[in-house]
Design an enzyme around this catalytic site. Sequence first.
Site, short mmCIF file in Angstrom:
data_model
loop_
_atom_site.label_atom_id
_atom_site.label_comp_id
_atom_site.label_asym_id
_atom_site.label_seq_id
_atom_site.Cartn_x
_atom_site.Cartn_y
_atom_site.Cartn_z
N THR A 49 -29.61 34.03 -19.14
CA THR A 49 -30.45 33.29 -19.91
C THR A 49 -29.44 34.27 -21.10
O THR A 49 -29.43 34.08 -22.27
CB THR A 49 -31.30 33.92 -20.40
OG1 THR A 49 -32.46 32.85 -19.14
CG2 THR A 49 -32.31 34.11 -21.60
N TYR A 138 -31.06 35.20 -6.84
CA TYR A 138 -31.18 33.83 -7.93
C TYR A 138 -30.48 32.71 -7.23
O TYR A 138 -29.25 31.95 -7.41
CB TYR A 138 -30.13 34.82 -8.81
CG TYR A 138 -30.76 33.82 -10.33
CD1 TYR A 138 -31.37 32.78 -10.35
CD2 TYR A 138 -29.69 33.35 -11.91
CE1 TYR A 138 -31.69 31.79 -11.62
CE2 TYR A 138 -29.76 33.51 -12.64
CZ TYR A 138 -30.41 32.27 -12.64
OH TYR A 138 -30.85 31.56 -14.20
N LYS A 165 -35.26 34.95 -7.07
CA LYS A 165 -35.71 34.22 -7.96
C LYS A 165 -36.03 32.95 -7.91
O LYS A 165 -34.31 32.57 -7.88
CB LYS A 165 -35.35 35.34 -9.02
CG LYS A 165 -35.07 33.92 -10.35
CD LYS A 165 -34.15 34.10 -11.27
CE LYS A 165 -34.00 33.71 -13.28
NZ LYS A 165 -33.19 34.16 -14.29
N ILE A 207 -39.22 35.33 -13.29
CA ILE A 207 -37.98 36.16 -14.39
C ILE A 207 -37.00 34.36 -14.93
O ILE A 207 -36.60 33.90 -13.89
CB ILE A 207 -36.92 36.79 -13.69
CG1 ILE A 207 -37.50 38.25 -13.01
CG2 ILE A 207 -35.88 37.39 -14.49
CD1 ILE A 207 -36.99 38.66 -11.59
#
Length: 295
Positions: A49, A138, A165, A207
Site C-alpha cells: 500500500t 508477507y 501476514k 495489516i
Amino acid sequence: MYEQLVGIIPPMVTSFGANGSIDEEALRADARYLIETAKIHGLAVCGSTGEGHTLSIDETRLITAVVTETAAKRVPVITGIIANSTAEVIERGRAVRDLGVAALQVTPVHYVFRPDDDAMVRHFAEIAAATELPVIIYNVVPWTYLSPELLTRIITEVEGVIGVKQSAGDLKLLADLLIMTGSRARIMTAVDALLYPSFALGAVGSIAAILTAAPTLCVELWEAVQAGNHKKGLELHEKLLPVWNAIFADNLPANTRYCMELQGRAGGIPRPPMPATSEEQKGPIREALRNAGLI
C-alpha cells in the site's frame, strides 16, 4: 514478547509529492490521525500500500524514522521490505534496525522464478539472523505463494520469524494456517474483503489496505468481534465490503489515497507509473464511503 502486534495495523500510503519526494509532514499528520483519532493499534510502512517496491533504502529509512518518531512508542511500527535478494532484504532491514521498529514485514521474492522450499527457509533464516529483528512473512506474491505447510515449517524451524501476514482471498488457507501454527505465531489477515470472518476464526489482527481507507470502521469491527458482538460485526462487514469492492484494482494504493482525500486526509500522489484514481473509479468509491457513513 510480540503481543503488542495485535489488532488494526494500517499499512500507510507513502506521501509522495509532485517531484517524487517524500512529504514528511503529510506522513506525520496521517500517523497522528491514525493513532489519536482512529485509535488504531499499530502502523506499517513501506508495504505494498505504501508502494514499497518503488522505495530506495534511504527512503525506507526516512519513512520509518518519521513514523516511529511520530508514534513515540504509543503503538508499534512495522517496516515492510519488498526485495528480490536475501542480501538486499538484509541491507534494508539493517538500515532501520536502530529506529525501534517492532518487526520487518518481508515478502518472498517477486521475480518470476520461485526458490524451492529449502531455499525459502534459508532466505528467511538468514534475514532474521542478520537483521536481528523479528520477521513477519508477507504472503502475497502469486507465483511465490507459500502454503500453510511451508509457512508452519519456517515458523517452527527459524528463530525470529514470528508470524505471517496472510494475503489473497482464500479464507480456507488462512483457517488452515491458524490451526497449523496455533499459538506459535502472530497470524495477521490481509483478506481485506473478509476481515469479519478472519477475526472470528482467530486472526490476531490485520495489516490490509482497507484499514487505511476506512480505519475507524475497521477498529469498530475488531472491537465488536473481540467483545463477541457478532451482530455488530456482521453489520460493519456489510459496510466495509462495498468499500473494498470499490477500491480493489491494480491502482489500489491510489484508490486508498482517494478514500483518504474524501475523509480530509492528505496522502500525496502515486509514484509513476502507477495511475491516479480515474474519474470512472471515483464515483463508486464516493458512493461506498457515503453508504458506510464515512463522508
